[in-house]
Scaffold this motif. Sequence first.
Motif, PDB file in Angstrom:
ATOM      1  N   ALA A 105      29.084 -61.286  25.271  1.00  9.59           N
ATOM      2  CA  ALA A 105      29.927 -61.404  23.941  1.00  9.59           C
ATOM      3  C   ALA A 105      31.107 -62.125  24.533  1.00  9.59           C
ATOM      4  CB  ALA A 105      30.104 -60.033  23.502  1.00  9.59           C
ATOM      5  N   TYR A 106      31.657 -63.069  23.493  1.00 10.67           N
ATOM      6  CA  TYR A 106      32.843 -63.440  23.476  1.00 10.67           C
ATOM      7  C   TYR A 106      33.789 -63.484  22.251  1.00 10.67           C
ATOM      8  CZ  TYR A 106      36.353 -67.367  24.020  1.00 10.67           C
ATOM      9  OH  TYR A 106      37.358 -68.012  24.133  1.00 10.67           O
ATOM     10  N   ASP A 107      34.771 -63.001  22.430  1.00 10.07           N
ATOM     11  CA  ASP A 107      35.806 -62.684  21.473  1.00 10.07           C
ATOM     12  C   ASP A 107      37.151 -63.524  21.757  1.00 10.07           C
ATOM     13  OD1 ASP A 107      36.993 -61.135  23.329  1.00 10.07           O
ATOM     14  OD2 ASP A 107      36.798 -59.253  21.764  1.00 10.07           O
ATOM     15  N   GLY A 108      37.468 -64.222  22.830  1.00  8.40           N
ATOM     16  CA  GLY A 108      38.485 -64.809  23.204  1.00  8.40           C
ATOM     17  C   GLY A 108      39.334 -64.117  24.075  1.00  8.40           C
ATOM     18  N   THR A 109      39.116 -63.152  24.367  1.00  8.67           N
ATOM     19  CA  THR A 109      39.998 -62.231  25.280  1.00  8.67           C
ATOM     20  C   THR A 109      39.765 -62.248  26.719  1.00  8.67           C
ATOM     21  OG1 THR A 109      38.240 -60.076  25.153  1.00  8.67           O
ATOM     22  CG2 THR A 109      40.181 -60.167  23.730  1.00  8.67           C
ATOM     23  N   GLN A 110      38.374 -62.653  27.059  1.00  6.88           N
ATOM     24  CA  GLN A 110      37.849 -63.175  28.390  1.00  6.88           C
ATOM     25  C   GLN A 110      37.158 -64.477  28.366  1.00  6.88           C
ATOM     26  OE1 GLN A 110      38.941 -61.664  31.208  1.00  6.88           O
ATOM     27  NE2 GLN A 110      40.221 -60.030  30.124  1.00  6.88           N
ATOM     28  N   PRO A 111      37.407 -65.472  29.397  1.00  6.59           N
ATOM     29  CA  PRO A 111      36.458 -66.645  29.292  1.00  6.59           C
ATOM     30  C   PRO A 111      34.851 -66.500  29.779  1.00  6.59           C
ATOM     31  CG  PRO A 111      37.653 -66.340  31.350  1.00  6.59           C
ATOM     32  CD  PRO A 111      37.997 -65.277  30.666  1.00  6.59           C
ATOM     33  N   VAL A 112      34.142 -67.298  29.099  1.00 10.50           N
ATOM     34  CA  VAL A 112      32.425 -66.958  29.583  1.00 10.50           C
ATOM     35  C   VAL A 112      32.216 -68.668  29.749  1.00 10.50           C
ATOM     36  CG1 VAL A 112      32.104 -65.249  28.211  1.00 10.50           C
ATOM     37  CG2 VAL A 112      31.831 -67.549  27.347  1.00 10.50           C
ATOM     38  N   GLY A 113      31.215 -68.980  30.652  1.00 15.54           N
ATOM     39  CA  GLY A 113      30.945 -70.256  31.187  1.00 15.54           C
ATOM     40  C   GLY A 113      29.360 -70.038  31.372  1.00 15.54           C
ATOM     41  N   SER A 114      28.671 -71.274  31.249  1.00 11.58           N
ATOM     42  CA  SER A 114      27.307 -71.519  31.611  1.00 11.58           C
ATOM     43  C   SER A 114      26.925 -71.617  32.981  1.00 11.58           C
ATOM     44  CB  SER A 114      26.764 -72.558  31.031  1.00 11.58           C
ATOM     45  OG  SER A 114      27.484 -74.069  31.009  1.00 11.58           O
ATOM     46  N   GLY A 115      27.933 -72.100  33.864  1.00  8.47           N
ATOM     47  CA  GLY A 115      27.775 -72.453  35.332  1.00  8.47           C
ATOM     48  C   GLY A 115      26.975 -73.910  35.180  1.00  8.47           C
ATOM     49  N   PHE A 116      26.723 -74.505  36.464  1.00  3.84           N
ATOM     50  CA  PHE A 116      25.772 -75.796  36.491  1.00  3.84           C
ATOM     51  C   PHE A 116      24.598 -75.661  36.216  1.00  3.84           C
ATOM     52  CE2 PHE A 116      29.184 -76.699  39.656  1.00  3.84           C
ATOM     53  CZ  PHE A 116      29.624 -77.978  39.242  1.00  3.84           C
ATOM     54  N   PRO A 117      23.874 -76.115  35.259  1.00  6.24           N
ATOM     55  CA  PRO A 117      22.653 -76.192  35.241  1.00  6.24           C
ATOM     56  C   PRO A 117      21.516 -76.130  36.320  1.00  6.24           C
ATOM     57  CG  PRO A 117      23.163 -78.142  34.188  1.00  6.24           C
ATOM     58  CD  PRO A 117      24.349 -77.288  34.784  1.00  6.24           C
ATOM     59  N   THR A 118      20.601 -75.601  36.570  1.00  8.79           N
ATOM     60  CA  THR A 118      19.844 -75.750  37.903  1.00  8.79           C
ATOM     61  C   THR A 118      18.430 -75.872  37.505  1.00  8.79           C
ATOM     62  OG1 THR A 118      19.782 -73.222  37.806  1.00  8.79           O
ATOM     63  CG2 THR A 118      21.352 -74.338  39.135  1.00  8.79           C
ATOM     64  N   GLY A 119      17.422 -76.543  38.242  1.00 13.37           N
ATOM     65  CA  GLY A 119      16.084 -76.654  38.061  1.00 13.37           C
ATOM     66  C   GLY A 119      15.897 -77.838  37.372  1.00 13.37           C
ATOM     67  N   GLU A 120      14.522 -78.002  37.105  1.00  7.63           N
ATOM     68  CA  GLU A 120      14.170 -79.254  36.423  1.00  7.63           C
ATOM     69  C   GLU A 120      14.111 -78.932  34.864  1.00  7.63           C
ATOM     70  OE1 GLU A 120      12.992 -82.206  37.347  1.00  7.63           O
ATOM     71  OE2 GLU A 120      13.602 -81.483  39.372  1.00  7.63           O
ATOM     72  N   ALA A 121      13.998 -77.542  34.241  1.00  5.52           N
ATOM     73  CA  ALA A 121      14.075 -77.169  32.991  1.00  5.52           C
ATOM     74  C   ALA A 121      15.188 -76.152  32.991  1.00  5.52           C
ATOM     75  CB  ALA A 121      12.935 -76.879  32.570  1.00  5.52           C
ATOM     76  N   PRO A 122      16.403 -76.455  32.850  1.00 10.93           N
ATOM     77  CA  PRO A 122      17.634 -75.239  32.904  1.00 10.93           C
ATOM     78  C   PRO A 122      17.237 -74.454  31.634  1.00 10.93           C
ATOM     79  CG  PRO A 122      18.504 -77.642  33.332  1.00 10.93           C
ATOM     80  CD  PRO A 122      17.016 -77.728  33.041  1.00 10.93           C
ATOM     81  N   LYS A 123      17.571 -73.100  31.900  1.00 14.73           N
ATOM     82  CA  LYS A 123      17.466 -72.252  30.693  1.00 14.73           C
ATOM     83  C   LYS A 123      18.634 -72.440  29.827  1.00 14.73           C
ATOM     84  CE  LYS A 123      15.048 -68.731  33.342  1.00 14.73           C
ATOM     85  NZ  LYS A 123      14.945 -67.358  33.895  1.00 14.73           N
ATOM     86  N   PRO A 124      18.622 -72.151  28.591  1.00 14.71           N
ATOM     87  CA  PRO A 124      19.766 -72.017  27.567  1.00 14.71           C
ATOM     88  C   PRO A 124      20.644 -71.005  27.924  1.00 14.71           C
ATOM     89  CG  PRO A 124      17.793 -71.251  26.641  1.00 14.71           C
ATOM     90  CD  PRO A 124      17.159 -71.563  27.792  1.00 14.71           C
ATOM     91  N   PHE A 125      22.033 -71.189  27.668  1.00 16.31           N
ATOM     92  CA  PHE A 125      22.944 -70.297  27.794  1.00 16.31           C
ATOM     93  C   PHE A 125      23.316 -69.809  26.346  1.00 16.31           C
ATOM     94  CE2 PHE A 125      27.706 -70.074  27.588  1.00 16.31           C
ATOM     95  CZ  PHE A 125      27.803 -68.857  28.748  1.00 16.31           C
ATOM     96  N   VAL A 126      23.452 -68.424  26.353  1.00 11.55           N
ATOM     97  CA  VAL A 126      23.449 -67.661  25.005  1.00 11.55           C
ATOM     98  C   VAL A 126      24.861 -66.876  24.729  1.00 11.55           C
ATOM     99  CG1 VAL A 126      22.565 -65.833  23.462  1.00 11.55           C
ATOM    100  CG2 VAL A 126      21.083 -67.514  24.713  1.00 11.55           C
ATOM    101  N   VAL A 127      25.627 -67.152  24.188  1.00  8.63           N
ATOM    102  CA  VAL A 127      26.839 -66.354  23.774  1.00  8.63           C
ATOM    103  C   VAL A 127      26.919 -65.622  22.425  1.00  8.63           C
ATOM    104  CG1 VAL A 127      29.585 -66.708  23.622  1.00  8.63           C
ATOM    105  CG2 VAL A 127      27.929 -68.163  25.122  1.00  8.63           C
ATOM    106  N   LYS A 128      27.377 -64.193  22.455  1.00  3.55           N
ATOM    107  CA  LYS A 128      27.230 -63.691  21.310  1.00  3.55           C
ATOM    108  C   LYS A 128      28.713 -63.539  20.628  1.00  3.55           C
ATOM    109  CE  LYS A 128      23.712 -60.282  23.018  1.00  3.55           C
ATOM    110  NZ  LYS A 128      23.177 -58.860  23.001  1.00  3.55           N
ATOM    111  N   PHE A 129      28.709 -63.487  19.423  1.00  2.00           N
ATOM    112  CA  PHE A 129      30.191 -63.603  18.867  1.00  2.00           C
ATOM    113  C   PHE A 129      30.575 -62.634  17.848  1.00  2.00           C
ATOM    114  CE2 PHE A 129      29.199 -68.030  20.121  1.00  2.00           C
ATOM    115  CZ  PHE A 129      30.219 -68.564  20.556  1.00  2.00           C
TER     116      PHE A 129
END
Length: 365
Positions: A131-155
């Motif tokens: 979850a992201y509400d602006g109080t702490q950072p979130v990040g996807s990191g470098f995508p890895t593999g041939e088919a990188p997984k999606p990065f999901v963020v809740k608001f």
Amino acid sequence: MQHRSLRIALAALATCGLALPAAASAATKTVALGPPLKKAPPGVPKDGDLNQFFPSGISVHAGDSVKFQPYSFHLVNFPKKGEAPPPLASLDPSIPITGVNDAAGKPFWFNGQGTPVIPAIVGLGSGSGKAYDGTQPVGSGFPTGEAPKPFVVKFPKAGTYTYYCVLHPGMKGTVTVVPKSKAVPSAKADEQRVAAQLAKGIAALKQLNKEKAPADTVIAGPDKKTAVLLRFTPAALTTKVNTPITLTMSAGTSEDHTFTFSNDIKAAIKAADATFIGPLPGTGKTGPPTLAFDPKWALPSDPPGQPVVIDGTNHGDGFVNSGVLDGDSKTPFPQSVKVSFSKPGTYSFFCAIHTFMRGKITVTQ
């Protein structure tokens, strides 16, 4: 970790059926990292790319999620609200560079300088589904593999949140979160906005494809902000001995490149592909590794501010590297460097970040 090859193909623009992934549920919307397309229509350069999020702005209800789906090599970083995005890397003086020698056995000038360390939130990320509400950072990191997984963020909280791809200066998007009582655009409306955004980007790429470099200049690109060409222009330049040559990025580009010369291009490319990004020795045994850029590829081979004269024997094997260049005045990287050649011959170079980008300079007496 394998580093990226950014070349993508663009597909014919359509007003519907743009290959956007379907939403996982009514409470999840999708943003594409790079154009969500497959092959280039006539007139669009195959080495073109759009360093953009599609759509660049999206609205959701409080409690909903956004799925960031990779289509090319990009990051997602939501900084703490009110703060700047994290740097891609910074020189850490507590981890000095040691033992990096050239082919002649001499230490490169940057030994003793801080290692270009990648912040954990950038390289490794925070984990998907947070979850992201602006109080702490979130990040996807470098995508890895041939088919990188999606990065999901809740608001969970209403507000407008800006996020960035810190790999590509100027690439950013917004998520607007509204109370459940307010309406948000439909999936069809979001798709129409993607179509309009793509149309504008494709027009910019077609125009870039017509541009040429000034005399005695090689451009990595050319680019126009987030519309980029992953090539050198010209790919082959002829000049005379002792003529200054400018190796440059486009002003304001969202890309990073190097101009890296070597007598053995194939071997140099193989080494750059294997080592450009990696864990620091001794890290990762009891926890996450510390990622860093290899200074041989990321930093200039010769001290900044000194004239660079190339004769094919530099550093024992003809190695001359500009280090990372960009077009962003806010970063420590320069936009251009100047070199000259003291002997006739043909000098080949490549980009150590995008190793399929190659060129040559032929020098006559």
